[in-house]
Motif scaffolding. Structure first.
Motif, PDB file in Angstrom:
ATOM      1  N   THR A  25       0.882  -1.163   0.000  1.00  0.00           N
ATOM      2  CA  THR A  25       0.000   0.000   0.000  1.00  0.00           C
ATOM      3  C   THR A  25       0.918   1.210   0.000  1.00  0.00           C
ATOM      4  N   VAL A  26       0.798   2.027  -1.042  1.00  0.00           N
ATOM      5  CA  VAL A  26       1.694   3.172  -1.211  1.00  0.00           C
ATOM      6  C   VAL A  26       0.864   4.433  -1.407  1.00  0.00           C
ATOM      7  N   PRO A  27       1.459   5.593  -1.165  1.00  0.00           N
ATOM      8  CA  PRO A  27       0.730   6.846  -1.389  1.00  0.00           C
ATOM      9  C   PRO A  27       0.404   7.038  -2.867  1.00  0.00           C
ATOM     10  N   GLU A  28      -0.742   7.619  -3.162  1.00  0.00           N
ATOM     11  CA  GLU A  28      -1.062   7.991  -4.536  1.00  0.00           C
ATOM     12  C   GLU A  28       0.069   8.854  -5.065  1.00  0.00           C
ATOM     13  N   GLY A  29       0.423   8.677  -6.324  1.00  0.00           N
ATOM     14  CA  GLY A  29       1.507   9.446  -6.910  1.00  0.00           C
ATOM     15  C   GLY A  29       2.840   8.724  -6.876  1.00  0.00           C
ATOM     16  N   THR A  30       2.889   7.539  -6.248  1.00  0.00           N
ATOM     17  CA  THR A  30       4.123   6.757  -6.212  1.00  0.00           C
ATOM     18  C   THR A  30       4.457   6.281  -7.616  1.00  0.00           C
ATOM     19  N   ASN A  31       5.747   6.374  -7.979  1.00  0.00           N
ATOM     20  CA  ASN A  31       6.140   5.918  -9.310  1.00  0.00           C
ATOM     21  C   ASN A  31       6.683   4.485  -9.262  1.00  0.00           C
ATOM     22  N   ALA A  32       6.900   3.922 -10.441  1.00  0.00           N
ATOM     23  CA  ALA A  32       7.291   2.521 -10.556  1.00  0.00           C
ATOM     24  C   ALA A  32       8.608   2.227  -9.836  1.00  0.00           C
ATOM     25  N   LEU A  33       9.610   3.083 -10.007  1.00  0.00           N
ATOM     26  CA  LEU A  33      10.902   2.837  -9.358  1.00  0.00           C
ATOM     27  C   LEU A  33      10.781   2.898  -7.840  1.00  0.00           C
ATOM     28  N   ALA A  34      10.077   3.878  -7.324  1.00  0.00           N
ATOM     29  CA  ALA A  34       9.909   4.001  -5.869  1.00  0.00           C
ATOM     30  C   ALA A  34       9.203   2.766  -5.306  1.00  0.00           C
ATOM     31  N   ALA A  35       8.190   2.284  -6.005  1.00  0.00           N
ATOM     32  CA  ALA A  35       7.472   1.099  -5.538  1.00  0.00           C
ATOM     33  C   ALA A  35       8.392  -0.122  -5.530  1.00  0.00           C
ATOM     34  N   ALA A  36       9.178  -0.286  -6.592  1.00  0.00           N
ATOM     35  CA  ALA A  36      10.102  -1.420  -6.659  1.00  0.00           C
ATOM     36  C   ALA A  36      11.106  -1.356  -5.511  1.00  0.00           C
ATOM     37  N   GLN A  67       6.838   6.470 -14.174  1.00  0.00           N
ATOM     38  CA  GLN A  67       5.414   6.201 -14.409  1.00  0.00           C
ATOM     39  C   GLN A  67       4.671   6.152 -13.088  1.00  0.00           C
ATOM     40  N   VAL A  68       3.665   6.991 -12.963  1.00  0.00           N
ATOM     41  CA  VAL A  68       2.852   7.031 -11.743  1.00  0.00           C
ATOM     42  C   VAL A  68       1.904   5.842 -11.765  1.00  0.00           C
ATOM     43  N   LEU A  69       1.859   5.146 -10.653  1.00  0.00           N
ATOM     44  CA  LEU A  69       1.057   3.928 -10.558  1.00  0.00           C
ATOM     45  C   LEU A  69      -0.388   4.224 -10.212  1.00  0.00           C
ATOM     46  N   ARG A  70      -1.236   3.285 -10.608  1.00  0.00           N
ATOM     47  CA  ARG A  70      -2.664   3.361 -10.279  1.00  0.00           C
ATOM     48  C   ARG A  70      -3.026   2.179  -9.389  1.00  0.00           C
ATOM     49  N   ASP A  71      -4.120   2.316  -8.704  1.00  0.00           N
ATOM     50  CA  ASP A  71      -4.587   1.263  -7.814  1.00  0.00           C
ATOM     51  C   ASP A  71      -4.700  -0.050  -8.588  1.00  0.00           C
ATOM     52  N   GLU A  76       6.598  -5.007 -12.466  1.00  0.00           N
ATOM     53  CA  GLU A  76       7.454  -6.164 -12.711  1.00  0.00           C
ATOM     54  C   GLU A  76       8.891  -5.696 -12.834  1.00  0.00           C
ATOM     55  N   ILE A  77       9.780  -6.364 -12.148  1.00  0.00           N
ATOM     56  CA  ILE A  77      11.212  -6.074 -12.234  1.00  0.00           C
ATOM     57  C   ILE A  77      11.800  -7.120 -13.169  1.00  0.00           C
ATOM     58  N   TYR A  78      12.378  -6.653 -14.278  1.00  0.00           N
ATOM     59  CA  TYR A  78      12.894  -7.572 -15.286  1.00  0.00           C
ATOM     60  C   TYR A  78      14.379  -7.845 -15.083  1.00  0.00           C
ATOM     61  N   ARG A  79      14.755  -9.095 -15.317  1.00  0.00           N
ATOM     62  CA  ARG A  79      16.162  -9.468 -15.282  1.00  0.00           C
ATOM     63  C   ARG A  79      16.820  -9.010 -16.575  1.00  0.00           C
ATOM     64  N   PRO A  80      18.133  -8.744 -16.552  1.00  0.00           N
ATOM     65  CA  PRO A  80      18.826  -8.367 -17.790  1.00  0.00           C
ATOM     66  C   PRO A  80      18.807  -9.530 -18.782  1.00  0.00           C
ATOM     67  N   LEU A  81      18.774  -9.211 -20.056  1.00  0.00           N
ATOM     68  CA  LEU A  81      18.820 -10.247 -21.082  1.00  0.00           C
ATOM     69  C   LEU A  81      20.211 -10.866 -21.115  1.00  0.00           C
TER      70      LEU A  81
END
Length: 106
Positions: A25-36, A67-71, A76-81
């Motif tokens: 559960t994160v604050p509205e406005g959290t971006n993808a990197l911050a969530a990861a 990218q700002v996340l939505r509810d 997804e965290i991707y592994r390097p190719l």
């Protein structure tokens, strides 16, 4: 006193033999990197470092770190190719061409 609105998201990381899904559960406005980074997955996987070099996605689509996340989003965290897909296709095409030339001249 106002409460900050929150959203529920998931952050996932997978290896060939193991995966982990973390619900946050994160604050509205959290971006993808911050969530990861907030997911704690770096402590679960020895070789995982989440930073500006990390490749991220949301529901299978590449996502910018900002990218700002939505509810309900799933980060997804991707592994390097291990190999560049374009180079692999070029090498496979070159081998097939060489085989055809060998067969037609033989």
């Amino acid at each position: 006193m106002s409460e900050t609105a929150t959203i529920s998201i998931e952050v996932v990381y997978a290896l060939p033999d193991r995966q982990k899904i973390v619900q946050l559960t994160v604050p509205e406005g959290t971006n993808a990197l911050a969530a990861a980074q907030q997911s704690g997955l770096e402590q679960e996987f020895d070789d995982l470092t989440i930073n500006e070099e990390s490749h991220l996605g949301v529901f299978g689509n590449r996502a910018a770190h900002t990218q700002v996340l939505r509810d309900g989003d799933r980060v997804e965290i991707y592994r390097p190719l291990l190999a560049d897909p374009k180079e692999v296709r070029k090498e496979r095409a070159a081998r097939a061409k060489a085989r055809r030339e060998t067969q037609s001249s033989g």
